[in-house]
Design an enzyme around this catalytic site. Structure first.
Site, PDB file in Angstrom:
ATOM      1  N   SER A 103      -9.742   1.667   2.669  1.00 18.90           N
ATOM      2  CA  SER A 103      -8.852   2.451   1.842  1.00 18.90           C
ATOM      3  C   SER A 103      -7.778   1.629   1.112  1.00 18.90           C
ATOM      4  O   SER A 103      -7.176   2.135   0.176  1.00 18.90           O
ATOM      5  CB  SER A 103      -8.149   3.493   2.714  1.00 18.90           C
ATOM      6  OG  SER A 103      -7.325   2.868   3.665  1.00 18.90           O
ATOM      7  N   LYS A 152       0.858  -1.184   0.000  1.00 18.74           N
ATOM      8  CA  LYS A 152       0.000   0.000   0.000  1.00 18.74           C
ATOM      9  C   LYS A 152       0.897   1.238   0.000  1.00 18.74           C
ATOM     10  O   LYS A 152       1.960   1.238   0.645  1.00 18.74           O
ATOM     11  CB  LYS A 152      -0.893  -0.032   1.244  1.00 18.74           C
ATOM     12  CG  LYS A 152      -1.985   1.023   1.274  1.00 18.74           C
ATOM     13  CD  LYS A 152      -2.879   0.860   2.517  1.00 18.74           C
ATOM     14  CE  LYS A 152      -4.004   1.873   2.556  1.00 18.74           C
ATOM     15  NZ  LYS A 152      -4.886   1.678   3.725  1.00 18.74           N
ATOM     16  N   SER A 208     -10.027  -0.724   6.813  1.00 20.91           N
ATOM     17  CA  SER A 208      -9.376  -0.474   5.516  1.00 20.91           C
ATOM     18  C   SER A 208      -8.653  -1.658   4.900  1.00 20.91           C
ATOM     19  O   SER A 208      -8.255  -1.587   3.738  1.00 20.91           O
ATOM     20  CB  SER A 208      -8.397   0.697   5.644  1.00 20.91           C
ATOM     21  OG  SER A 208      -9.091   1.912   5.582  1.00 20.91           O
TER      22      SER A 208
END
Ligand SMILES: [Zn+2]
Lengths: 476, 487
Positions: free
Chosen positions: B154, B79, B178
């Site tokens: 996210s 990420k 997330s």
């Protein structure tokens, strides 16, 4: 004046540690800009603080030295504000749960001791420094200081005059230095002070509106700034006005304070508990361990010096001015157990030499044992008191061995009768009129002969022996 | 089946047997990225050069006959809020567009040491604030199962990359769901470890007391394997737990007999998609058949979780994001006449609308005069929510819930109403507030073929039991074997 002055002080002292409070960077002073930094103290994304336990230890030490209660459970908090020298946009400080609380410091006011309350002591990180000078159309930031550990000590509003404020500051500074918590050097910015000051009518139980004064970077300026502020507030009150709650800056050049921001413009720091650090638990065992390492504090030492060594209060105050000096004195007394004589030499000759060179006692080229040995030589008659001054200077300058100096420079006192007798004979032969005068009853002339013999012997004549021999020879 | 569709543990076996080289794997994955990325848009940055260099190191080790660890040569995505030294790390924000960290995150160092190969950095909601990855300042990542739908967020890029076989596995971060919610949306496995289990050092902070890094993988075994490498105490993170890290792959036995399964009545709410409800009901039945005991439990403070979360998370974020001021790194407005203007313009031009909204919310919650009513109160409620779980775990061993109330929604469906968007995390948020571990794994599909997430929650630091229950279910249900048809 019909007003009472009420002052409380906030002191920021740089804690003496090798590394910063939340990262491994060095705390060294005077290095090239941004050379003492890492991702953590530069506030890079994703970094986390790790508490330097040494800072906590120093904080506890200071708390104990000021008779505070050490919190069993303390917590760091974030103080949020924007400034270029503050890399994270917040300062890690302490707020609701400080490290130490409810202590006091004793100061002398008109020969009496007065207790000044210490509200709290907490740990925090220093910010960096903005650089403007010599840079065109830009400002630079030096973050070497960012993350340097500080202890903030907040006093109760117990101080009643600028003199008391300065006495308190000096006392606090002394404790910092004594305990080794901080070198508390105001010039280096290691010891900074803000003052809250207000006036109230005598007898009024309520405090007046206070102003906060910042930027006083010497004891003298603290005194001056507070004096100025008292006069300013008094004038306002006398004219029926109201003191505004605000932050004011002391300006050294003009000798005045200027408004920096009002209460309305005051920062809302939005304190909240620092989530990147776990709460700090301090157990009694740790406190006890630190307490055991606490040195004898200045007040106690001063009292002990007066009672144990029978030296005047004045001497004790000077000799306990730093731990190193007090240690030197005590070691010298051990070698030569006549405290007042040692005190005279330390306070006179030694401190004078050190002051001339701007040196601290721990940089002295003379060891206390050497001083003791020299004083013993005077007692033994090996050297005269007068010669001792020369010996001392020589020892200080060359750092050479005491015996060697005395031998090599031929400073040993002449006590030998034949050697002395020879010189006396010479002097008498050269001054027949004075010999006649003495023999005719002018006994005061003895001093003249002593002086002449001393002069010829380079001051090395043993005065006792000289007197004795002179009288013999002059009487014929 | 091509290499890219295999799990990390399958690839490890292939590497060991020399059926494939690490370099061939890297090339296969970049070929896959080349072919599907136009549709999926999972990545912000690709790191081909570094990936090939790392693969080469692993191949040489294999050639020397060295035994390789389970992640050596395995292509992984990170990420874009995890720092790798020298590699662009943006948090999908304009304010960090060209930021290159001067250091490695702890998880990154662990993975490097384990020989993992980083393919690139994945898209996300800006600063991890969002549930659809629509808040990215860059691309819109699409759901590989239906490109007209969001991948969740996210960690949407990481979830989509794994689902689309653009990476064998990925790391994400989970502050309020997330990792788990995008895992549910994309039909992959995602674990939010216990707070303190994985070091946060090098994870760009959103909300420090809630953030955790965790894996997104094709199956539970890969999650356990990744956790073994990234988990454990880290002296650089004061909030990481000084506890021994168990070998989680050893917990993967197919056995839930006697495990007490709690089903919280507060989680089966009105407005939940009936297909989601049915799937989770079935999953519970499956576990029951496998020998688990099912019990209804109550988590009475559930209804306050979202409000509590949005006060605490935004409060911390408002402070964590203060460092993006244009002074030392990141975006600085090209035109400012003075310091204040530089701050204001850099931040208003650099941050997107959701980030600004949360900074304002958080700033407000911490302001003097409001602190007690918001921040302090929220902390108290957080304690109550934690207590709910403590009580529940006295009578059950794990808790089973849906991961999200619906399957992946369409782009733009919830962007107009932030509150609707916030409710996507209604089942995941309490877990972060309580600090406990939870996994999301495929628990069924809708009629339209969209994945549905099954969430399993456990006691703090009891990842072992969470993974065992998840593994047992996964092996029985086999939903994890389905792959989206892209290309
Ligand atoms: Zn540093």
């Amino acid at each position: 004046m019909k007003y009472e002055v009420v002052i409380g002080l906030e002191v920021h002292a740089q804690v003496f540690t090798e590394s910063k409070i939340f990262c491994g960077c060095s705390t060294r002073f005077g290095q090239p800009p941004n050379s003492q930094t890492c991702p953590i103290c530069l506030g890079h994304p994703g970094v986390l603080p790790v508490l330097n336990r040494k800072v906590v230890e120093q904080g506890i030490r200071m708390g104990l030295a000021t008779h505070c209660k050490i919190a069993p459970y303390a917590r760091f908090a974030r103080k949020n504000y924007f400034y270029p020298d503050l890399p994270k946009g917040y300062q890690i400080s302490m707020y609701e749960l400080p490290l130490a609380e409810h202590g006091h410091v004793e100061i002398a006011v008109d020969g009496k001791l007065k207790k000044i309350g210490v509200t709290r002591i907490h740990m925090e990180e220093d910010a960096g420094k903005n650089l403007h000078e010599g840079i065109e159309a830009a400002s630079h930031v030096d973050l070497n200081r960012a993350g340097v550990p500080l202890l903030e000590t907040v006093s109760e509003p117990d101080l009643r005059s600028p003199e008391e404020a300065v006495a308190y500051l000096k006392k606090l500074r002394e404790i910092f230095v004594y305990t080794g918590v901080s070198d508390a050097d105001m010039e280096k910015g290691n010891f900074r002070c803000d003052a809250n000051i207000s006036l109230r009518r005598l007898g009024d139980p309520k405090f007046g509106t206070r102003a906060e004064v910042k930027n006083m970077n010497s004891f003298r300026f603290v005194q001056k700034a507070l004096e100025y502020e008292i006069a300013r507030q008094e004038k306002i009150l006398e004219e029926g006005g109201k003191v505004v709650q605000e932050t004011r800056l002391w300006d050294t050049k003009s000798g005045m304070t200027f408004s920096m921001r009002s209460k309305e413009e005051a920062h809302d720091y939005r304190y909240f508990p620092e989530p990147d650090l776990v709460p700090l638990t301090v157990d009694q065992k740790w406190i006890d361990e630190i307490a055991a390492t606490l040195p004898e504090l200045p007040e106690a030492k001063r009292r002990r010096f007066v009672s144990d060594y029978q030296i005047p209060e004045y001497d004790a105050v000077i000799l306990t001015g730093s731990k190193a000096l007090a240690d030197f004195f005590e070691a010298a007394v051990k070698a030569y157990p006549k405290p007042k004589i040692v005190s005279n030499w330390v306070m006179g000759d030694l401190l004078r030499e050190l002051n001339n060179e701007n040196k601290e006692i721990d940089q002295a080229p003379i060891r206390p044992e050497q001083l003791g040995a020299m004083l013993k030589m005077i007692d033994a008659g090996t050297i005269s008191g007068k010669i001792a001054k020369t010996v001392f200077e020589e020892m200080y300058r060359s750092g050479a061995d005491l015996e060697k100096i005395v031998q090599e420079k031929g400073l040993v006192q002449v006590s030998d009768e034949s050697a002395l007798g020879g010189v006396i004979d010479e002097v008498m032969a050269a001054n027949p009129n004075e010999v006649a005068g003495y023999r005719a009853g002018k006994e005061k002339l003895l001093g003249f002969f002593v002086g002449q013999v001393m002069k010829r012997s380079g001051g090395k004549a043993n005065p006792g022996k000289l007197n004795e021999l002179l009288k013999q020879k002059l009487q014929g | 089946m091509s290499w890219v569709e295999l799990t990390a543990h399958e690839l490890h076996e292939a590497l060991k047997k020399k059926s494939v080289s690490a370099k061939e794997l890297v090339n296969a994955f970049y070929a896959r990225i080349e072919s599907v990325e136009k549709g999926v848009r999972a990545y912000n940055t690709l790191t081909q050069k570094e990936a090939l260099a790392q693969a080469d190191r692993i191949d040489r080790a294999i050639a020397r006959g060295e035994t390789i660890g389970p992640l050596a040569g395995i292509p992984i995505a990170l990420k874009d809020n995890l720092c790798i030294e020298g590699i662009r790390t943006t948090c999908s924000s304009k304010i960090l567009d060209n930021y290159r960290p001067p250091y490695d995150a702890t998880v990154v160092s662990h993975l490097k040491k384990a020989g993992a190969v980083f393919l690139g950095k994945t898209n996300m909601d800006e600063f991890a604030m969002g549930s659809s990855t629509e808040n990215s300042a860059f691309e819109k990542t699409k759901n590989p199962w239906d490109l007209s739908r969001i991948p969740g967020g996210s960690s949407g890029g990481s979830a989509a990359a794994v689902a689309a076989s653009e990476a064998a596995a990925a790391l994400g971060s989970d502050t309020g769901g997330s990792i788990r919610q995008p895992a549910a949306c994309c039909g992959v496995v995602g674990l939010k470890p216990t707070y303190g289990r994985v070091s946060r050092y090098g994870l760009v902070a959103f909300a420090s007391s809630l953030d955790q890094i965790g894996p997104l993988t094709k199956d539970v075994t890969d999650t356990a394997t990744l956790m073994n490498v990234i988990g454990g105490y880290d002296p650089s993170d004061s909030t990481s737990a000084d506890l021994p890290m168990p070998d989680l792959t050893r917990a993967l036995t197919r056995d839930v007999r006697g495990v007490r399964l709690g089903v919280p009545k507060e989680y089966f709410i009105e407005g939940m998609d009936p297909e989601v409800e049915a799937s989770i009901g079935q999953a519970i039945e499956t576990l029951k058949k496998l020998g688990a005991e099912v019990k209804e439990i109550s988590l009475p403070h559930t209804e306050y979780a979202v409000a509590t979360y949005y006060i605490l998370a935004t409060a911390e974020a408002s402070s964590n994001l203060a460092r993006y001021d244009g002074v030392r790194y990141g975006y600085r407005t090209p035109q400012a006449r003075d310091l204040l203007e530089m701050y204001m313009k850099s931040r208003s031009e650099g941050f997107g609308p959701e980030v600004k909204r949360r900074i304002m919310l958080g700033t407000y919650a911490l302001s003097s005069g409001y602190y007690d009513a918001y921040y302090k109160k929220a902390q108290q409620v957080r304690t109550l929510i934690k207590r709910d779980f403590d009580e529940a775990f006295k009578t059950v061993d794990v808790i089973v819930t849906p991961t999200a109330p619906t399957a992946a929604f369409r782009f733009g469906e919830k962007t107009a109403d932030p509150l609707q968007m916030y409710l996507s995390d209604i089942f995941t948020i309490s877990v972060n507030l309580a600090g406990i571990p939870a996994i999301s794994l495929p628990g069924g599909f809708t009629k339209d073929g969209l994945p549905i997430g099954l969430q399993i929650l456990g006691r703090a630091f009891d990842e072992e039991r969470v993974l065992r229950v998840a593994y047992t279910y996964e092996q029985a249900a086999e939903f994890h074997k389905r792959r989206p048809s892209l290309s």
